[in-house]
Write a protein that holds these residues in place. Structure first.
Motif, PDB file in Angstrom:
ATOM      1  N   LEU A   2      20.373  42.393  19.729  1.00 15.66           N
ATOM      2  CA  LEU A   2      19.040  42.316  18.939  1.00 15.66           C
ATOM      3  C   LEU A   2      19.677  43.593  18.845  1.00 15.66           C
ATOM      4  CD1 LEU A   2      16.326  41.958  17.972  1.00 15.66           C
ATOM      5  CD2 LEU A   2      15.057  43.047  20.498  1.00 15.66           C
ATOM      6  N   PHE A   3      19.366  43.607  17.291  1.00 14.20           N
ATOM      7  CA  PHE A   3      18.208  45.469  16.468  1.00 14.20           C
ATOM      8  C   PHE A   3      17.204  45.717  15.745  1.00 14.20           C
ATOM      9  CE2 PHE A   3      23.168  45.348  16.502  1.00 14.20           C
ATOM     10  CZ  PHE A   3      23.880  46.862  16.807  1.00 14.20           C
ATOM     11  N   THR A   4      16.623  46.112  16.224  1.00 15.51           N
ATOM     12  CA  THR A   4      15.280  46.653  14.750  1.00 15.51           C
ATOM     13  C   THR A   4      15.421  48.085  14.999  1.00 15.51           C
ATOM     14  OG1 THR A   4      14.096  48.174  17.316  1.00 15.51           O
ATOM     15  CG2 THR A   4      14.558  45.809  17.434  1.00 15.51           C
ATOM     16  N   THR A  35       9.028  45.499  27.117  1.00 11.87           N
ATOM     17  CA  THR A  35       8.841  43.895  26.846  1.00 11.87           C
ATOM     18  C   THR A  35       9.995  43.289  26.535  1.00 11.87           C
ATOM     19  OG1 THR A  35       6.498  44.838  25.078  1.00 11.87           O
ATOM     20  CG2 THR A  35       8.055  42.694  24.883  1.00 11.87           C
ATOM     21  N   ILE A  36      11.134  43.931  26.237  1.00 12.74           N
ATOM     22  CA  ILE A  36      12.788  43.276  25.927  1.00 12.74           C
ATOM     23  C   ILE A  36      13.169  43.319  27.437  1.00 12.74           C
ATOM     24  CG2 ILE A  36      14.938  43.795  25.811  1.00 12.74           C
ATOM     25  CD1 ILE A  36      14.115  44.880  23.127  1.00 12.74           C
ATOM     26  N   MET A  37      12.617  44.312  28.857  1.00 16.94           N
ATOM     27  CA  MET A  37      13.103  44.311  29.543  1.00 16.94           C
ATOM     28  C   MET A  37      12.331  42.875  30.534  1.00 16.94           C
ATOM     29  SD  MET A  37      14.331  47.592  31.193  1.00 16.94           S
ATOM     30  CE  MET A  37      13.015  48.711  30.821  1.00 16.94           C
ATOM     31  N   LYS A  38      11.641  42.859  30.687  1.00 14.21           N
ATOM     32  CA  LYS A  38      10.216  42.211  30.940  1.00 14.21           C
ATOM     33  C   LYS A  38      11.523  40.024  30.829  1.00 14.21           C
ATOM     34  CE  LYS A  38       6.225  40.187  31.385  1.00 14.21           C
ATOM     35  NZ  LYS A  38       4.449  40.633  30.658  1.00 14.21           N
ATOM     36  N   HIS A  39      11.029  40.493  29.712  1.00 13.57           N
ATOM     37  CA  HIS A  39      12.355  38.893  29.130  1.00 13.57           C
ATOM     38  C   HIS A  39      14.028  39.206  29.080  1.00 13.57           C
ATOM     39  CE1 HIS A  39       8.430  39.272  27.298  1.00 13.57           C
ATOM     40  NE2 HIS A  39       8.404  37.284  27.258  1.00 13.57           N
ATOM     41  N   ALA A  71      11.478  37.282  23.442  1.00 11.54           N
ATOM     42  CA  ALA A  71      10.978  38.972  23.986  1.00 11.54           C
ATOM     43  C   ALA A  71      11.054  39.428  22.071  1.00 11.54           C
ATOM     44  CB  ALA A  71      11.961  39.160  24.272  1.00 11.54           C
ATOM     45  N   VAL A  72      11.374  38.729  21.509  1.00 14.04           N
ATOM     46  CA  VAL A  72      11.038  39.688  20.215  1.00 14.04           C
ATOM     47  C   VAL A  72       9.745  38.702  19.988  1.00 14.04           C
ATOM     48  CG1 VAL A  72      11.898  39.191  17.195  1.00 14.04           C
ATOM     49  CG2 VAL A  72      13.591  39.375  19.309  1.00 14.04           C
ATOM     50  N   LEU A  73       9.016  38.310  19.604  1.00 12.00           N
ATOM     51  CA  LEU A  73       7.764  37.365  19.415  1.00 12.00           C
ATOM     52  C   LEU A  73       6.864  38.511  20.463  1.00 12.00           C
ATOM     53  CD1 LEU A  73       7.876  33.590  19.387  1.00 12.00           C
ATOM     54  CD2 LEU A  73       7.572  35.525  17.169  1.00 12.00           C
ATOM     55  N   GLY A  90      -4.191  58.362  14.236  1.00 11.93           N
ATOM     56  CA  GLY A  90      -4.660  59.083  12.832  1.00 11.93           C
ATOM     57  C   GLY A  90      -2.797  59.337  12.424  1.00 11.93           C
ATOM     58  N   TRP A  91      -1.936  58.928  13.096  1.00 17.02           N
ATOM     59  CA  TRP A  91      -0.541  58.199  13.203  1.00 17.02           C
ATOM     60  C   TRP A  91      -0.440  56.757  12.520  1.00 17.02           C
ATOM     61  CZ3 TRP A  91       3.242  62.033  13.864  1.00 17.02           C
ATOM     62  CH2 TRP A  91       3.483  61.992  14.175  1.00 17.02           C
ATOM     63  N   PRO A  92       0.990  57.371  11.620  1.00 20.79           N
ATOM     64  CA  PRO A  92       1.341  56.094  10.325  1.00 20.79           C
ATOM     65  C   PRO A  92       1.483  55.028  11.832  1.00 20.79           C
ATOM     66  CG  PRO A  92       2.415  57.619  10.781  1.00 20.79           C
ATOM     67  CD  PRO A  92       1.570  58.499  11.610  1.00 20.79           C
ATOM     68  N   ALA A  93       1.330  53.792  10.909  1.00 22.78           N
ATOM     69  CA  ALA A  93       2.271  52.787  12.088  1.00 22.78           C
ATOM     70  C   ALA A  93       3.436  52.403  11.694  1.00 22.78           C
ATOM     71  CB  ALA A  93       1.302  50.715  11.907  1.00 22.78           C
ATOM     72  N   TYR A  94       4.008  51.694  13.089  1.00 22.03           N
ATOM     73  CA  TYR A  94       5.109  51.572  12.904  1.00 22.03           C
ATOM     74  C   TYR A  94       5.479  50.058  12.618  1.00 22.03           C
ATOM     75  CZ  TYR A  94       6.689  56.151  14.809  1.00 22.03           C
ATOM     76  OH  TYR A  94       6.378  57.598  15.146  1.00 22.03           O
ATOM     77  N   GLY A  95       6.068  49.762  11.604  1.00 22.90           N
ATOM     78  CA  GLY A  95       6.539  48.507  11.538  1.00 22.90           C
ATOM     79  C   GLY A  95       8.019  48.170  11.909  1.00 22.90           C
ATOM     80  N   THR A  96       7.446  47.211  12.343  1.00 29.74           N
ATOM     81  CA  THR A  96       9.450  46.998  13.393  1.00 29.74           C
ATOM     82  C   THR A  96      10.018  46.222  12.855  1.00 29.74           C
ATOM     83  OG1 THR A  96       8.910  47.724  15.170  1.00 29.74           O
ATOM     84  CG2 THR A  96      10.499  46.326  15.477  1.00 29.74           C
ATOM     85  N   ARG A  97      11.250  46.095  12.169  1.00 30.84           N
ATOM     86  CA  ARG A  97      11.725  44.773  12.216  1.00 30.84           C
ATOM     87  C   ARG A  97      12.905  44.195  12.939  1.00 30.84           C
ATOM     88  NH1 ARG A  97      11.548  47.147   5.823  1.00 30.84           N
ATOM     89  NH2 ARG A  97      13.635  48.592   6.599  1.00 30.84           N
ATOM     90  N   PHE A  98      13.072  43.166  13.031  1.00 28.11           N
ATOM     91  CA  PHE A  98      13.756  42.003  14.032  1.00 28.11           C
ATOM     92  C   PHE A  98      15.156  41.860  13.225  1.00 28.11           C
ATOM     93  CE2 PHE A  98      10.220  43.332  15.749  1.00 28.11           C
ATOM     94  CZ  PHE A  98      10.383  43.321  17.234  1.00 28.11           C
ATOM     95  N   GLY A  99      16.345  41.504  14.110  1.00 31.61           N
ATOM     96  CA  GLY A  99      17.390  41.230  13.787  1.00 31.61           C
ATOM     97  C   GLY A  99      18.212  40.611  14.758  1.00 31.61           C
TER      98      GLY A  99
END
Length: 249
Positions: A2-4, A35-39, A71-73, A90-99
């Motif tokens: 996985l890459f994010t 989250t990743i390690m939990k899965h 894990a990804v979901l 007030g902090w910008p959202a981190y929109g994450t993409r996954f491969g």
């Protein structure tokens, strides 16, 4: 594997206080890592704002593809929750993409005599990274390879996206969007309708295929994958028209 990556991370943080960037990004890494390690995933490394992780090593995991999809979901859900918290401060959202891709790789300690890193290497690792980057083209968040779909089909809803010819691979690779668990009639209907449209894209003439895609967009105007193919088909038709006009002159 996985890459994010966080969309437009530099633009969002370049003018911010570096100490705040470190604080919020650390919170983000902690949420995804947990989250990743939990899965059953293994965190390989953080690369800037990206995460590299893999499954089925160092411990064998017969269900590693299913666990990776879960894990990804779960990461998407946690990312959305964390972004709500960020916005409140007030902090910008981190929109994450996954491969996400599944395949053979060399896994072990790599490096020099004084500095080693437990990591994974090979063309399949590069493909996972490539999938993450392709999300920009299709307006998606999660792209997976056919290898993932084939091993987890029935447990999750997948949607055809495109065929790519990545460097180092002799044949084209079909890629899919991971939509979620297979537990919703509306999602099932959406995917089935899109697969009919997708078949038309590859089987029909461009003009006929564009009609199918345009009809789909009438109901789902914000769909990035359909918009990508509509634009590609229009460009193809325009090119054909220009060639025909040139031949007539």
């Amino acid at each position: 594997m996985l890459f994010t990556d966080v969309a437009d991370f530099t633009a969002k943080t370049e003018k911010a206080d570096p100490s705040e960037v470190m604080i919020f990004t650390s919170r983000y890494f902690a949420a995804l890592s947990e989250t990743i390690m939990k899965h059953h995933g293994t965190i390989d490394k953080f690369i800037g704002d990206a995460v590299m992780a893999f499954w089925n090593a160092p411990d064998d995991d017969p269900d590693h593809v299913v666990h990776a999809c879960e894990a990804v979901l779960a990461c998407v859900k946690r990312n959305n929750e964390l972004n709500d918290e960020f916005r409140k401060t007030g902090w910008p959202a981190y929109g994450t993409r996954f491969g996400l891709h599944a395949g053979d790789a060399v896994v072990g300690n790599v490096g020099s005599s004084d500095r080693m890193n437990y990591t994974a290497l090979g063309a399949n690792i590069n493909l996972a990274a490539r999938l993450e980057g392709l999300n920009k083209n299709y307006g998606t968040r999660v792209l997976v390879s056919a290898a993932v779909k084939e091993r987890a089909e029935g447990r999750f809803a997948f949607r055809s996206v495109d065929e790519i010819r990545p460097k180092g691979f002799a044949e084209a690779v079909r890629i899919f969007e991971l939509r979620g668990e297979t537990d919703g009639a509306a999602e099932d209907d959406f995917c089935k309708r899109w697969e009919i449209v997708y078949a038309a894209i590859w089987q029909d003439q461009p003009a006929a295929a564009l009609v199918w895609v345009t009809d789909f967009l009438a109901q789902y105007p914000g769909d990035g994958i359909a918009r990508y193919h509509a634009e590609r088909l229009r460009t193809e038709l325009q090119g054909t028209h220009l060639v025909s006009a040139g031949a007539m002159r």
